[in-house]
Design a protein around this motif. Structure first.
Motif, short mmCIF file in Angstrom:
data_model
loop_
_atom_site.label_atom_id
_atom_site.label_comp_id
_atom_site.label_asym_id
_atom_site.label_seq_id
_atom_site.Cartn_x
_atom_site.Cartn_y
_atom_site.Cartn_z
N VAL A 131 43.13 17.53 22.73
CA VAL A 131 43.31 18.44 23.87
C VAL A 131 43.96 17.71 25.05
O VAL A 131 44.83 18.26 25.73
CB VAL A 131 41.96 19.06 24.30
N GLN A 132 43.57 16.47 25.25
CA GLN A 132 44.17 15.66 26.30
C GLN A 132 45.67 15.50 26.05
O GLN A 132 46.49 15.65 26.97
CB GLN A 132 43.50 14.28 26.33
N ALA A 133 46.04 15.24 24.80
CA ALA A 133 47.45 15.09 24.45
C ALA A 133 48.21 16.40 24.65
O ALA A 133 49.31 16.43 25.20
CB ALA A 133 47.58 14.64 22.99
N SER A 134 47.59 17.49 24.23
CA SER A 134 48.23 18.81 24.34
C SER A 134 48.48 19.20 25.78
O SER A 134 49.35 20.02 26.06
CB SER A 134 47.34 19.87 23.67
N SER A 135 47.73 18.61 26.71
CA SER A 135 47.83 18.97 28.12
C SER A 135 48.71 18.03 28.94
O SER A 135 48.88 18.23 30.15
CB SER A 135 46.42 18.97 28.74
N SER A 136 49.28 17.03 28.29
CA SER A 136 50.03 16.00 29.02
C SER A 136 51.49 16.42 29.24
O SER A 136 52.37 16.10 28.43
CB SER A 136 49.96 14.66 28.27
N ILE A 137 51.73 17.13 30.33
CA ILE A 137 53.08 17.56 30.68
C ILE A 137 53.96 16.31 30.82
O ILE A 137 53.61 15.39 31.57
CB ILE A 137 53.09 18.36 31.99
N ILE A 139 56.47 13.41 31.80
CA ILE A 139 56.83 12.78 33.08
C ILE A 139 55.66 12.82 34.06
O ILE A 139 55.31 11.82 34.67
CB ILE A 139 58.08 13.45 33.73
N ILE A 140 55.04 14.00 34.22
CA ILE A 140 53.94 14.10 35.18
C ILE A 140 52.72 13.33 34.67
O ILE A 140 52.08 12.59 35.42
CB ILE A 140 53.58 15.58 35.44
N PHE A 141 52.39 13.52 33.38
CA PHE A 141 51.24 12.84 32.80
C PHE A 141 51.68 11.88 31.70
O PHE A 141 52.68 12.11 31.01
CB PHE A 141 50.25 13.86 32.22
N SER A 142 50.91 10.84 31.51
CA SER A 142 51.22 9.84 30.48
C SER A 142 51.00 10.41 29.08
O SER A 142 50.08 11.20 28.87
CB SER A 142 50.32 8.61 30.66
N PRO A 143 51.81 9.98 28.11
CA PRO A 143 51.56 10.36 26.72
C PRO A 143 50.21 9.84 26.25
O PRO A 143 49.66 8.90 26.83
CB PRO A 143 52.70 9.68 25.95
N VAL A 144 49.68 10.45 25.21
CA VAL A 144 48.39 10.06 24.65
C VAL A 144 48.61 9.51 23.25
O VAL A 144 49.30 10.13 22.43
CB VAL A 144 47.42 11.26 24.61
N GLU A 145 48.04 8.36 22.97
CA GLU A 145 48.19 7.73 21.66
C GLU A 145 47.07 8.18 20.73
O GLU A 145 45.89 8.11 21.07
CB GLU A 145 48.18 6.21 21.78
N ILE A 146 47.46 8.66 19.55
CA ILE A 146 46.50 9.03 18.51
C ILE A 146 47.01 8.48 17.19
O ILE A 146 48.13 8.81 16.76
CB ILE A 146 46.33 10.57 18.39
N ASN A 147 46.26 7.62 16.58
CA ASN A 147 46.62 7.02 15.28
C ASN A 147 48.02 6.40 15.30
O ASN A 147 48.81 6.56 14.36
CB ASN A 147 46.54 8.06 14.17
N GLY A 148 48.33 5.70 16.39
CA GLY A 148 49.60 4.99 16.46
C GLY A 148 50.79 5.85 16.85
O GLY A 148 51.91 5.34 16.96
N GLN A 149 50.58 7.15 17.05
CA GLN A 149 51.65 8.06 17.46
C GLN A 149 51.46 8.44 18.93
O GLN A 149 50.33 8.44 19.44
CB GLN A 149 51.65 9.32 16.60
N LEU A 150 52.55 8.77 19.61
CA LEU A 150 52.49 9.16 21.02
C LEU A 150 52.72 10.66 21.16
O LEU A 150 53.71 11.20 20.65
CB LEU A 150 53.53 8.40 21.84
N TYR A 151 51.81 11.32 21.86
CA TYR A 151 51.87 12.78 21.98
C TYR A 151 51.90 13.23 23.44
O TYR A 151 51.29 12.61 24.32
CB TYR A 151 50.65 13.40 21.31
N VAL A 152 52.62 14.34 23.65
CA VAL A 152 52.63 15.01 24.95
C VAL A 152 52.37 16.50 24.73
O VAL A 152 52.14 16.96 23.60
CB VAL A 152 53.95 14.80 25.71
N ASP A 153 52.46 17.25 25.80
CA ASP A 153 52.18 18.68 25.82
C ASP A 153 52.86 19.43 24.66
O ASP A 153 54.08 19.33 24.47
CB ASP A 153 52.68 19.25 27.15
N GLY A 154 52.07 20.19 23.92
CA GLY A 154 52.61 20.96 22.80
C GLY A 154 53.58 22.03 23.24
O GLY A 154 54.41 22.50 22.45
N GLY A 155 53.49 22.43 24.53
CA GLY A 155 54.38 23.47 25.04
C GLY A 155 55.84 23.09 25.01
O GLY A 155 56.72 23.96 25.08
#
Length: 250
Positions: A131-137, A139-155
């Protein structure tokens, strides 16, 4: 009451996500039981609480206690101006556990993998991190690392994630809370980043919503900044009043 399995996809939209809770309250009053939840960004935060078995009113009460400043921490702009680590801590307090398996309903979180450039729908593992990764817009918010991958907002690739519901639900409801309005000016760098993200999100939605049985596009949210949580009650009421008069037959 129909025995059809009902899925709901909750779109992203920052603090406009309080409108989701108004919509969900109206659906509860109509006796509509949600069986599967999918969400992006704000929709992922709301969706995780609903999937945990909380009512719309209880989820609203919990979310309203936390301002954006409680969720985000300012940091040096290496890969984002703010971090959502605090959001993970707050969300963990609201949920019965940190894992998807601790939820009462099946739940999918849309995230954008910035290494592969692809959308992913997470439904296993650490729900708080997802959920934290899905919410990371970006530039504004930092990407979130999960299992070695970097994630940002699903939108970025799928702001109203109906795809995970296609094969497991008989009736799909989508809730969109991100109307694209014209603005007079953008000044701060965060305003520019937010505006670019908003435009990219809107350009992708329409085709994907065609598979839904009911699309609830909440009107009246124009003018509410997606990073300003000071109008939570108003936004909640807009969502509720919009949905309570909609006829839904399942």
């Amino acid at each position: 009451m129909s025995d059809k399995k009902v899925g709901i996809a909750l779109g992203g939209g920052g603090t406009r996500g309080f409108a989701h809770l108004g919509v969900l309250k109206a659906l509860e009053e109509k006796g509509i039981k949600i069986d599967v939840v999918s969400g992006t960004s704000a929709g992922a935060i709301v969706g995780s609480l609903i999937a945990a078995g909380k009512t719309a009113e209880k989820a609203f009460e919990l979310m309203k206690k936390n301002e954006l400043t409680d969720f985000a921490k300012i940091k040096l702009p290496v890969n984002g101006f703010m971090s959502l680590e605090s959001m993970g801590e707050k969300l963990a307090e609201m949920l019965p556990g940190k894992d998807f398996s601790d939820l009462k309903l099946p739940f999918y979180t849309a995230v954008t993998n910035i290494l592969t450039g692809e959308i992913e729908y997470i439904s296993k593992g650490n729900v708080v991190k997802a959920v934290q990764a899905s919410s990371s817009i970006p530039i504004i918010f930092s990407p979130v690392e999960i299992n070695g991958q970097l994630y940002v907002d699903g939108g970025l690739l799928d702001n109203v994630p109906v795809k995970p519901l296609e094969d497991c639900c008989d009736y799909i409801i989508a809730v969109e809370i991100m109307p694209l309005e014209q603005v007079e000016k953008v000044e701060k760098i965060t305003d520019i980043a937010e505006r670019i993200f908003h435009i990219s999100v809107k350009s992708l939605n329409d085709e994907k919503l065609k598979i839904c049985d009911k699309v609830i596009q909440v009107g009246g949210l124009e003018g509410y900044n997606i990073l300003d949580s000071s109008h939570a009650d108003e936004i909640y009421e807009i969502g509720y009043n919009h949905a309570k008069d909609i006829d839904i037959e399942i």
